[in-house]
Design an enzyme around this catalytic site. Structure first.
Site, short mmCIF file in Angstrom:
data_model
loop_
_atom_site.label_atom_id
_atom_site.label_comp_id
_atom_site.label_asym_id
_atom_site.label_seq_id
_atom_site.Cartn_x
_atom_site.Cartn_y
_atom_site.Cartn_z
N ALA A 64 0.85 -1.19 0.00
CA ALA A 64 0.00 0.00 0.00
C ALA A 64 0.88 1.24 0.00
O ALA A 64 2.07 1.16 0.32
CB ALA A 64 -0.91 0.01 1.22
N GLU A 77 -0.78 2.91 7.08
CA GLU A 77 -0.88 3.99 6.07
C GLU A 77 -1.49 5.25 6.68
O GLU A 77 -1.13 6.36 6.31
CB GLU A 77 -1.70 3.52 4.87
CG GLU A 77 -1.14 2.29 4.14
CD GLU A 77 0.31 2.42 3.75
OE1 GLU A 77 0.77 3.55 3.49
OE2 GLU A 77 1.01 1.39 3.73
N GLU A 87 0.82 5.56 1.02
CA GLU A 87 0.09 6.50 1.87
C GLU A 87 -0.24 7.84 1.23
O GLU A 87 -0.44 8.82 1.97
CB GLU A 87 0.92 6.76 3.13
CG GLU A 87 2.24 7.53 2.91
CD GLU A 87 3.46 6.64 2.74
OE1 GLU A 87 3.28 5.47 2.40
OE2 GLU A 87 4.58 7.13 2.93
ZN LIG Z 1 5.02 2.85 5.26
#
Ligand SMILES: [Zn+2]
Length: 1052
Positions: A454, A490, A456
């Site tokens: 993922a 995140e 952010e």
């Molecule tokens: Zn990170």
């Protein structure tokens, strides 16, 4: 950013992790751009293309890697007349450019480049370079001369930033009306870091991505403030074709020229008039480029709808240095600015960006232009957008932030759990930090193809589907925890990283260490029954200690002067070791002063960049002595490796000694090696945790008073310390005896760390294997997940080493089955229990018991498989992966059946489980088929290739060898796909080699990695170092294990 496997890899029940005493997490870096793509693309479209190219060829320096490659492509640019041909060729160049990286010898250019960097002081305040330096640099550096001199007044009105619906300019940025080309034979800057004479204030960026033909075009206005008088503006661009440029002062245009240095991924605008300090200028650029094919910059992701129709979406990934692949920018974290973005999309699509949409306008050709609110001040790597067919579910925090889960149609509903987690986590962070989340909305978007776990991006966090979505019928305990941890990680970045950003990538740990620490604290606050805190020490050790016990490691804060090395900072040392070290300080300061200091740190540095000293200064405000905090943390942040504390009972004292720990344990430790400031708690058979105080060990030798005790323990388990402790043999025996009599005297985290430490020390030759193996004898009485995790992981590593030799491995597997029988008989409910700990233990141990030959477990797995296949009976999610895997291993037709399901399955998590099962096949022909299929990304997605290789590599010795051969034979392909510095390639290297110990395997591997530039890859160097230790140690490991197992004969 959350790397692949980052959130759950320390405790996944997957076969892939069973091979590692510690998780492998290295990322490596080698120059990403070879300088070619920029040159080639820069030459098309402009009418000047051919002239410029011919000139560049004439000026080419034979040793320069970029230009010397021109003939390699066989591209005769005189023949490029049609735009279409131009585009095809350019794309071909872009696609094939990677293939030539391996041939790219580190020549004079890079060395001189590096020397320049060492000499330069990080770019700050450097206004002009001595001409001789520049010329010398140029003599070695590839220079490509694309020049556009703009000498006219630009008679157009330019759009301003988009702060509301009303003041958004609707017109597209026009091109300069007149431009004159000029050949420039000299670039102006030779440093990888940009000069600081100008600061971007606001980018007004208009982009039109064409998803169908994978190209984009854009117009950009950057408003700049000049910090120091200069004639140059240097900024980043990679693979972009800059069509025109113009520089404007308040009321006039400035005659200027544009230069490109594709090796440094930089462009420069040179003005004939000096730009005056304190004044503002506008830089205008028109440009175009191609989508990437490696999940970086702007790329196309694919999915199939319920009717099997292929659908495309456009996605971005800019961290760490890929924003420059999509638009010209000052692509370093310290160049914070605001971004006013507008995007052209097809009418049927949705466009998402960091900020809320403020205006949509129809354009001809079924197109729409979406304009977004101007962002807050932030680094370029945090900009993001996505275009495609999405659906969403939404909720609101109690402070009014609109939180949404976006996914491809049909999948948003699977984000309900993540949505709930995100809302709660955002509320917790706002309270904990006393700083409101500054945007109106937070979108969490799941995409089918994503390189990391993922990312952010502020206001638009992008996830790989399995890290955000939980299909209701396929939700195992580890996936639930993994989604929760990824979301909390995140969201922590919205403060640590987005609001306060590290000054430069050497301190990436300030972003990632904090996010990793917060992820555990907040997930634990949301789900205390998961007992994440007791898993934390072990997870950090498993993730980072192996890498950190080799010579080929680096300090948490490491110098990364070379931009091409930035990617390798995204490793377990920046994440888990940094989190462990921060956690250790937090406990040592008794939590509250640390948490208070963090608030001050965030407040003082909001919308700015921070350095380590800013953090220590803030924390020190809440404690008596800043010097103590700084000294202690410096020893952990700036030194590579970690300490081994040797504790020996001597009368009424425990003598302590510290040395740096190496897996390849030296005969005589270096008496001048590093020293750490180590917080310790002495736990004994006579005291309890409540009356314990920390002792800070600062010297090489130390001692602690101790009374009459049966055993003692230096408690790194609950402290979360990042160090190992060894004891005298008598104390190890006493600890083992206590475990057998009543293991609950120790916390579950302490039991896990004791087991792990003993195995690591035995591997390195400091202890005999009889010590860790004896400790495991208490396990039949163990019901907690964490100690079992520790034991099974370490026994798995030992087994995989021995499996290449036969007999000892069979005995060891019998022993493991013997001690595991109680959990098999008692703990397994075969249904999804409500107790997550129990589900984890079941999910983790079941595949291992099957693999080690438990008839009971295998019979159960196969009965579940046949019931599912014949009667459509559901299989509990926690054991689904094992059921598929055992079917592939035992039922001949299962492979084809599950393969067809894999090929037609749309759920990412289901595909993930199916691919792991298929990769576990004992059939060599099937393994070869899968590996061949892996070369076709239609069959197996690029992002899933790692799962295939890693699973195959750790499933059996034959699987290891097949995976290794595949990696070697397709090395160039894999490098092209992932990049030498990538986390994915690093995982493949470590998993395919870590169990090698036979001389023929070691020699083959060492030969391959020492060839050409492969030895530059840090994970390759680490892998070579590790197998050499395996080779040296294997005879003792076999003998010690066999002796201990034989001593049990008749007692099993
Ligand atoms: Zn990170």
């Amino acid at each position: 950013m959350q790397g692949e496997f980052e959130s759950d890899r320390a405790f996944l029940p997957k076969n892939m992790i069973e091979n590692s005493m510690f998780e492998e997490d290295e990322t490596e870096g080698i120059p990403i751009d070879d300088g070619m793509s920029d040159v080639a693309i820069g030459m098309r479209h402009t009418g000047a293309t051919d002239d410029v190219l011919h000139d560049a060829q004439q000026h080419s320096v034979p040793s320069s890697p970029g230009l010397s490659r021109l003939p390699v492509y066989g591209l005769d640019l005189d023949e490029l007349e049609e735009d279409e041909e131009d585009e095809d060729s350019s794309r071909r160049l872009l696609g094939t450019a990677f293939l030539y990286r391996m041939d790219d010898e580190p020549g004079a250019m890079r060395n001189s480049d590096l020397a320049e960097i060492r000499n330069a002081r990080s770019g700050a305040g450097i206004n002009s370079l001595p001409a001789c330096t520049l010329r010398r640099a140029f003599a070695a550096v590839l220079l490509c001369a694309l020049a556009v001199v703009v000498i006219t007044v630009l008679a157009y009105k330019l759009p301003g930033p988009c702060n509301s619906g009303d003041d958004c300019q609707s017109t597209t940025l026009p091109s300069p009306t007149v431009s004159v080309r000029q050949n420039i034979d000299e670039f102006l800057w030779s440093n990888n870091r940009l000069p600081r004479f100008v600061q971007p204030k606001i980018y007004t960026l208009h982009l039109h991505p064409n998803i169908t033909n994978e190209t984009f075009s854009g117009q950009l206005k950057v408003t700049l403030t000049v910090i120091e008088q200069t004639s140059y503006i240097v900024f980043h661009g990679m693979g972009l074709n800059i069509l025109s440029a113009a520089l404007l002062a308040v009321d006039s245009s400035l005659p200027s020229s544009l230069l490109t240095n594709s090796v440094l991924q930089q462009h420069a605008v040179r003005s004939t008039e000096p730009l005056r300090a304190g004044h503002q200028y506008d830089l205008f650029l028109n440009f175009s480029g191609n989508f990437s094919h490696n999940l970086k910059g702007l790329y196309r992701s694919t999915t199939r709808n319920e009717n099997g129709i292929l659908k495309y979406l456009a996605v971005t990934q800019f961290e760490p240095t890929y924003a420059r692949m999509v638009f010209p920018c000052f692509d370093e974290p310290a160049f914070k600015a605001k971004f006013s973005l507008s995007l052209v999309r097809e009418n049927r699509h949705v466009a998402l960006a960091n900020m809320p949409l403020v205006k949509s306008e129809p354009l001809p050709g079924e197109l729409t232009k979406d304009s977004f609110l101007t962002t807050v001040k932030m680094s370029s790597y945090l900009l993001a957008f996505a275009i495609g067919e999405f659906e969403s579910i939404s909720s609101k925090t109690n402070s009014g932030v609109n939180v949404s889960i976006f996914a491809v149609p049909g999948k948003a509903q699977h984000g309900k759990f993540a949505l709930d987690e995100a809302v709660k986590a955002l509320e917790l962070y706002e309270t904990a930090f006393s700083i409101a989340y500054p945007l109106q909305k937070l979108d969490l978007l799941a995409v089918p193809d994503f390189g990391a776990g993922a990312m952010e991006n502020w206001g638009l966090v992008i996830f790989r589907e399995i890290y955000l979505l939980l299909p209701p019928d396929n939700t195992n305990a580890f996936s639930i925890i993994s989604v929760s941890r990824t979301v909390t990680h995140e969201l922590a970045h919205q403060w640590f990283g987005n609001l306060v950003t590290m000054e430069w990538w050497n301190d990436l740990w300030l972003n990632e260490g904090f996010a990793t620490l917060m992820e555990v604290i907040v997930t634990d606050a949301l789900h205390s029954d998961w007992d994440l805190r007791s898993q934390n020490s072990l997870n950090n050790m498993l993730s980072a200690m192996k890498k950190d016990s080799l010579q080929n490691t680096h300090p948490i804060s490491a110098n990364v002067h070379n931009i091409s090395k930035v990617e390798e900072m995204f490793d377990s040392l920046s994440y888990q070791k940094a989190a462990a070290v921060l956690g250790m300080l937090r406990f040592y300061l008794k939590v509250q002063p640390f948490d208070q200091g963090v608030k001050v740190y965030l407040k003082n540095n909001s919308y700015r960049n921070a350095e380590v000293e800013d953090l220590w200064r803030a924390i020190s405000q809440s404690v008596d002595n800043m010097g103590d905090v700084t000294k202690m943390m410096d020893s952990w942040i700036y030194q590579p490796g970690f300490p081994l504390v040797t504790a020996t009972l001597n009368g009424n004292e425990v003598h302590l000694h510290q040395d740096r720990f190496f897996l390849d344990h030296p005969e005589a430790p270096d008496t001048k090696s590093e020293l750490w400031r180590i917080p310790l708690i002495l736990l004994t058979s006579n005291n309890s945790l409540s009356d314990l105080e920390f002792h800070l060990m600062v010297n090489r030798e130390d001692k602690l008073p101790i009374g009459e005790v049966t055993w003692f323990l230096l408690d790194e388990g609950d402290v979360g310390g990042f160090y190992l402790v060894n004891y005298d043999v008598a104390n190890w025996n006493a600890l083992q005896k206590q475990l057998m009599e009543d293991h609950t005297v120790f916390g579950s985290s302490q039991r896990a760390v004791l087991l792990h430490s003993a195995f690591v020390l035995a591997f390195s030759g400091i202890l005999n294997y009889s010590v860790p193996l004896s400790l495991t004898q208490y396990l039949p009485a163990e019901t907690s997940f964490v100690p079992w995790h520790s034991a099974l992981r370490n026994l798995g590593v030992l087994n995989n080493l021995l499996e290449f030799y036969g007999a000892e491995s069979h005995h060891l597997q019998d022993y493991i089955l013997n001690i595991s029988t109680p959990i098999l008989n008692i703990s397994f409910s075969w249904n999804s229990s409500e107790i997550v700990q129990q589900r984890m233990l079941q999910e983790y141990s079941f595949p291992l018991l099957c693999r080690y030959g438990s008839e009971n477990a295998t019979r159960k797995a196969l009965s579940l498989y046949f019931n599912w296949k014949r009667h459509n009976a559901s299989v509990p999610a926690d054991v689904l992966a094992t059921v598929y895997t055992e079917a592939v291993r035992s039922v001949p037709e299962a492979f084809d059946f599950l393969l067809s399901r894999y090929l037609n399955e749309s759920s990412s998590s289901e595909r993930y489980i199916l691919l792991q099962a298929l990769a576990s096949t004992p059939n060599a022909t099937q393994r070869q088929w899968l590996l061949r299929a892996a070369l076709d990304e239609q069959m197996i997605k690029t992002q899933d290739l790692t799962t295939l290789i890693v699973t195959m590599a750790v499933t059996s010795p034959n699987g290891t060898l097949d995976a290794w051969d595949f990696m070697v034979q397709n090395w160039d392909f894999l490098v092209e796909k992932f990049g030498l510095g990538s986390h994915m390639l690093s995982l493949m290297v470590s998993s395919t080699t870590m169990s090698f110990s036979k001389p023929e395997h070691v020699a083959k591997m060492q030969h391959f990695f020492t060839m050409e530039r492969r030895a530059e890859m840090r994970s390759a160097a680490a892998a070579v170092e590790l197998v050499e230790i395996n080779r040296k140690r294997i005879a003792s490991i076999r003998q010690e294990t066999a002796t201990w197992l034989n001593s049990l004969e008749g007692h099993l």
